[in-house]
Design a protein around this motif. Structure first.
Motif, mmCIF file in Angstrom:
data_model
loop_
_atom_site.group_PDB
_atom_site.id
_atom_site.type_symbol
_atom_site.label_atom_id
_atom_site.label_comp_id
_atom_site.label_asym_id
_atom_site.label_seq_id
_atom_site.Cartn_x
_atom_site.Cartn_y
_atom_site.Cartn_z
ATOM 1 N N GLU A 28 112.298 67.692 82.963
ATOM 2 C CA GLU A 28 111.222 68.493 83.758
ATOM 3 C C GLU A 28 111.119 67.901 85.056
ATOM 4 O O GLU A 28 111.335 66.926 85.561
ATOM 5 N N ILE A 30 109.861 67.926 88.993
ATOM 6 C CA ILE A 30 108.357 67.977 89.393
ATOM 7 C C ILE A 30 108.611 67.913 90.867
ATOM 8 O O ILE A 30 109.208 67.210 91.787
ATOM 9 N N SER A 120 112.162 73.569 83.035
ATOM 10 C CA SER A 120 110.654 73.132 83.193
ATOM 11 C C SER A 120 110.414 72.789 84.253
ATOM 12 O O SER A 120 110.863 71.582 84.873
ATOM 13 N N ARG A 122 107.291 71.859 87.158
ATOM 14 C CA ARG A 122 105.896 71.445 87.580
ATOM 15 C C ARG A 122 105.628 71.254 89.054
ATOM 16 O O ARG A 122 106.242 70.328 89.966
ATOM 17 N N GLU A 123 105.294 72.386 89.569
ATOM 18 C CA GLU A 123 105.047 72.456 90.931
ATOM 19 C C GLU A 123 103.656 71.885 91.483
ATOM 20 O O GLU A 123 102.898 71.689 90.870
ATOM 21 N N THR A 125 102.947 69.249 92.645
ATOM 22 C CA THR A 125 102.486 67.811 92.127
ATOM 23 C C THR A 125 103.246 66.879 92.827
ATOM 24 O O THR A 125 104.529 66.779 92.878
ATOM 25 N N HIS A 144 97.460 65.209 88.629
ATOM 26 C CA HIS A 144 97.373 65.466 87.463
ATOM 27 C C HIS A 144 97.196 63.932 86.736
ATOM 28 O O HIS A 144 97.359 63.904 85.411
ATOM 29 N N LEU A 147 101.085 61.231 83.832
ATOM 30 C CA LEU A 147 102.063 62.323 83.104
ATOM 31 C C LEU A 147 102.642 61.609 81.784
ATOM 32 O O LEU A 147 102.603 60.376 81.777
#
Length: 323
Positions: A28, A30, A120, A122-123, A125, A144, A147
């Protein structure tokens, strides 16, 4: 299987992620910004665009040459053959070079989006802290909270940010990053209603406030118009400049462009890159701690530039796959 977290969606992070995904390792990515690519970026507005970070790239390493061939075949990049010059403080000299220069099309930011396709990602962030809990890595973020656990962590942010992020969890890697100070850069996008009619498309500037200028609209796949990019090194650490200071910097860059024969632009936008390059960093490729399962990659570990970023990420992925 828990994924590996890759912090930073610049070319190094994306290169590492793509190679790991090819090998079946879940990842992932980030990213603190709203889009991937890092300094291979393109900004724009109503009817205009400009590559305001990395201007082009070359390919020398055989693995990277093969990758660029794939990008060419996919239509993601194209060769750029500008009328190139060097300014020595007195006059312009033509720069003759047989080395191929490549740009992504229709803008340099296309390259990041191409590499990120299928990942995958996650922008928007921002990772604020790392913690190691037995076999898991935990990431705290500004937007967030904490994680889900990860099986490993790859840090590909600029060296000063990496040093701060790693200080409490990986002191040896933090020291590697601390030993690679990075310098900032100003980017001014100058837009003209009419063609400035300069007899070069790009120039290395070895005197005065500027370091590089380029007619962005001379690159393949760009929209019509008369847009130029001016780069200037930052003589102090960037951050917190007043509007008056920024206006002064812009004026000095525009004046320096005038010394090269350009008229004053009709519109301009000033952007700052806080961490642009690290000329004194050791060329060590990438770092991986197989016991703690945490690693470090970035262009600043491989001589800079897009090629260095891609190679660094790839080398780190190979370290991870080797166990």
């Amino acid at each position: 299987m828990r994924p590996i977290a890759i912090i930073g969606a610049g070319i190094a992070g994306l290169s590492c992620a793509v190679r790991l995904r090819e090998a079946g390792v879940p990842v992932e990515v980030i990213e603190k910004s709203r889009s991937p690519g890092g300094r291979a970026g393109t900004c724009g507005g109503d009817g205009w665009q400009c590559d305001h970070g990395a201007q082009y790239f070359t390919a020398r390493d055989p693995d990277f040459v093969a990758e660029v061939e794939r990008w060419l075949a996919a239509g993601v990049v194209a060769t750029w053959t500008p009328r190139l010059a060097v300014f020595d403080g007195t006059r312009m000299h033509p720069r003759i070079s047989g080395e191929k220069r490549f740009v992504a099309r229709p803008g340099m930011s296309t390259l990041g989006r191409h590499l990120a396709a299928g990942l995958s990602l996650r922008e928007n962030t921002r990772v604020t802290a790392l913690a190691h809990d037995v076999e898991d890595w935990l990431l705290d973020t500004e937007e967030h909270g904490r994680l889900e656990p990860y099986s490993g962590v790859v840090v590909t942010v600029p060296a000063p940010q990496a040093a701060a992020m790693l200080a409490s969890v990986a002191s040896e890697l933090a020291q590697v990053a601390a030993d690679a100070p990075m310098h900032g850069c100003w980017a001014l996008i100058a837009r003209f209603d009419n063609d400035p009619q300069l007899d070069f498309d790009a120039a290395f500037v070895n005197h005065g406030a500027l370091s590089w200028v380029a007619r962005d609209s001379s690159k393949p796949g760009r929209p019509p118009g008369h847009t130029w990019l001016l780069h200037a090194p930052a003589d102090t650490e960037l951050g917190g400049e007043s509007e008056a200071k920024r206006a002064h910097i812009a004026a000095s860059m525009i004046d320096a462009f005038g010394e090269l024969g350009a008229p004053s632009p009709d519109n301009w936008v000033l952007h700052r890159w806080r961490f642009a390059h690290s000329p004194d960093a050791p060329v060590i490729g990438a770092q991986w701690d197989p016991d703690a399962r945490i690693g470090l990659a970035g262009d600043w570990l491989m001589g800079g530039r897009i090629e260095g970023a891609w190679l660094s990420g790839r080398k780190l992925a190979e370290h991870i796959l080797a166990g």
